[in-house]
Design a protein around this motif. Structure first.
Motif, PDB file in Angstrom:
ATOM      1  N   ALA A 197      18.048  36.554  38.613  1.00 41.72           N
ATOM      2  CA  ALA A 197      18.558  36.287  39.776  1.00 41.72           C
ATOM      3  C   ALA A 197      20.397  36.096  39.592  1.00 41.72           C
ATOM      4  CB  ALA A 197      18.610  35.044  39.552  1.00 41.72           C
ATOM      5  N   PHE A 198      21.066  35.699  38.443  1.00 44.91           N
ATOM      6  CA  PHE A 198      22.053  36.274  37.752  1.00 44.91           C
ATOM      7  C   PHE A 198      23.189  37.549  38.287  1.00 44.91           C
ATOM      8  CE2 PHE A 198      26.138  37.053  35.372  1.00 44.91           C
ATOM      9  CZ  PHE A 198      26.906  35.575  35.886  1.00 44.91           C
ATOM     10  N   VAL A 199      21.242  38.273  37.273  1.00 44.95           N
ATOM     11  CA  VAL A 199      23.053  40.252  38.141  1.00 44.95           C
ATOM     12  C   VAL A 199      22.215  40.961  39.517  1.00 44.95           C
ATOM     13  CG1 VAL A 199      21.781  42.733  37.468  1.00 44.95           C
ATOM     14  CG2 VAL A 199      21.979  40.314  35.420  1.00 44.95           C
ATOM     15  N   LEU A 200      21.306  39.861  40.340  1.00 48.35           N
ATOM     16  CA  LEU A 200      20.894  40.603  41.323  1.00 48.35           C
ATOM     17  C   LEU A 200      21.814  39.934  42.170  1.00 48.35           C
ATOM     18  CD1 LEU A 200      17.725  40.261  42.437  1.00 48.35           C
ATOM     19  CD2 LEU A 200      18.208  41.637  41.515  1.00 48.35           C
ATOM     20  N   SER A 201      22.258  38.507  42.032  1.00 48.29           N
ATOM     21  CA  SER A 201      23.471  37.901  43.063  1.00 48.29           C
ATOM     22  C   SER A 201      25.152  37.996  42.572  1.00 48.29           C
ATOM     23  CB  SER A 201      23.390  36.456  42.781  1.00 48.29           C
ATOM     24  OG  SER A 201      23.642  36.248  41.787  1.00 48.29           O
ATOM     25  N   MET A 202      25.297  39.002  41.316  1.00 46.19           N
ATOM     26  CA  MET A 202      26.442  39.398  41.302  1.00 46.19           C
ATOM     27  C   MET A 202      26.977  40.915  41.730  1.00 46.19           C
ATOM     28  SD  MET A 202      27.484  40.638  37.377  1.00 46.19           S
ATOM     29  CE  MET A 202      26.150  41.277  36.078  1.00 46.19           C
ATOM     30  N   VAL A 203      25.848  41.808  41.679  1.00 50.20           N
ATOM     31  CA  VAL A 203      26.245  43.002  43.017  1.00 50.20           C
ATOM     32  C   VAL A 203      26.224  42.148  44.195  1.00 50.20           C
ATOM     33  CG1 VAL A 203      24.800  45.005  43.320  1.00 50.20           C
ATOM     34  CG2 VAL A 203      24.240  43.700  41.396  1.00 50.20           C
ATOM     35  N   GLY A 204      26.066  41.246  44.749  1.00 51.37           N
ATOM     36  CA  GLY A 204      25.544  40.750  46.348  1.00 51.37           C
ATOM     37  C   GLY A 204      27.420  40.561  45.910  1.00 51.37           C
ATOM     38  N   SER A 205      27.750  39.900  44.439  1.00 46.86           N
ATOM     39  CA  SER A 205      28.954  39.102  44.538  1.00 46.86           C
ATOM     40  C   SER A 205      30.627  40.113  44.661  1.00 46.86           C
ATOM     41  CB  SER A 205      29.199  38.396  43.761  1.00 46.86           C
ATOM     42  OG  SER A 205      30.170  37.821  43.025  1.00 46.86           O
ATOM     43  N   PHE A 206      29.631  40.874  44.012  1.00 43.03           N
ATOM     44  CA  PHE A 206      30.768  42.509  43.891  1.00 43.03           C
ATOM     45  C   PHE A 206      31.341  42.793  45.215  1.00 43.03           C
ATOM     46  CE2 PHE A 206      32.003  46.886  44.106  1.00 43.03           C
ATOM     47  CZ  PHE A 206      33.143  47.059  43.069  1.00 43.03           C
TER      48      PHE A 206
END
Length: 160
Positions: free
Chosen positions: A50-59
């Motif tokens: 979940a952290f990795v997926l949300s990090m891409v969106g966050s970028f």
């Protein structure tokens, strides 16, 4: 206080407000992904994915909306590296809250995420905002931020 410093302060406050909005969206995305994944895998694996997926969106949200800068492959490559600190703060917090404090493993990620917010802002700003261009404050009031200037890089465009 000069007019320029007032504009810089307003720009910085607007940037922090946009960062907070993106953080709220990102936290919701992270937590939603975590809750969807949690029944299918151990809590820490669900947390990490979940952290990795949300990090891409966050970028993308941070480049386009928060800092109003152009996403590039270099920034995309560096953004996860800067989030290592965030990941470590949240991971240690998650582990401590679940293992030592006995907190529910469905709520602990939210508490750990709140602790990491200041680290995330400072690190992402350092990576995503061009330094030495007057663009640090973000927003249209930043000096030298017009087309053709050094901060023209801040205009949204494709990941290039």
């Amino acid at each position: 206080m000069t007019a320029g410093s007032g504009a810089t302060r307003r720009g910085r406050l607007a940037q922090i407000f946009r960062f907070a909005l993106v953080g709220g969206v990102n936290t919701g995305t992270f937590f939603g992904c975590y809750l969807l994944l949690h029944p299918w895998m151990p809590y820490f694996a669900a947390y990490s994915l979940a952290f990795v997926l949300s990090m891409v969106g966050s970028f993308f949200l941070n480049t386009y909306f928060t800092y109003r800068t152009r996403p590039t492959w270099k920034k995309f490559a560096l953004f996860p590296l800067t989030n290592v600190t965030n990941y470590l703060v949240q991971s240690v917090g998650l582990y401590a809250l679940v293992s030592w404090a006995g907190m529910d493993d469905r709520i602990a990620p939210l508490v750990a995420a709140v602790v990491a917010i200041p680290f995330t802002y400072l690190i992402s700003r350092r990576i995503l905002v061009p330094r030495g261009t007057g663009a640090d404050a973000g927003g249209p009031d930043a000096p030298d931020s017009g087309p053709g200037s050094e901060t023209d890089e801040r205009r949204p465009s494709r990941l290039a």
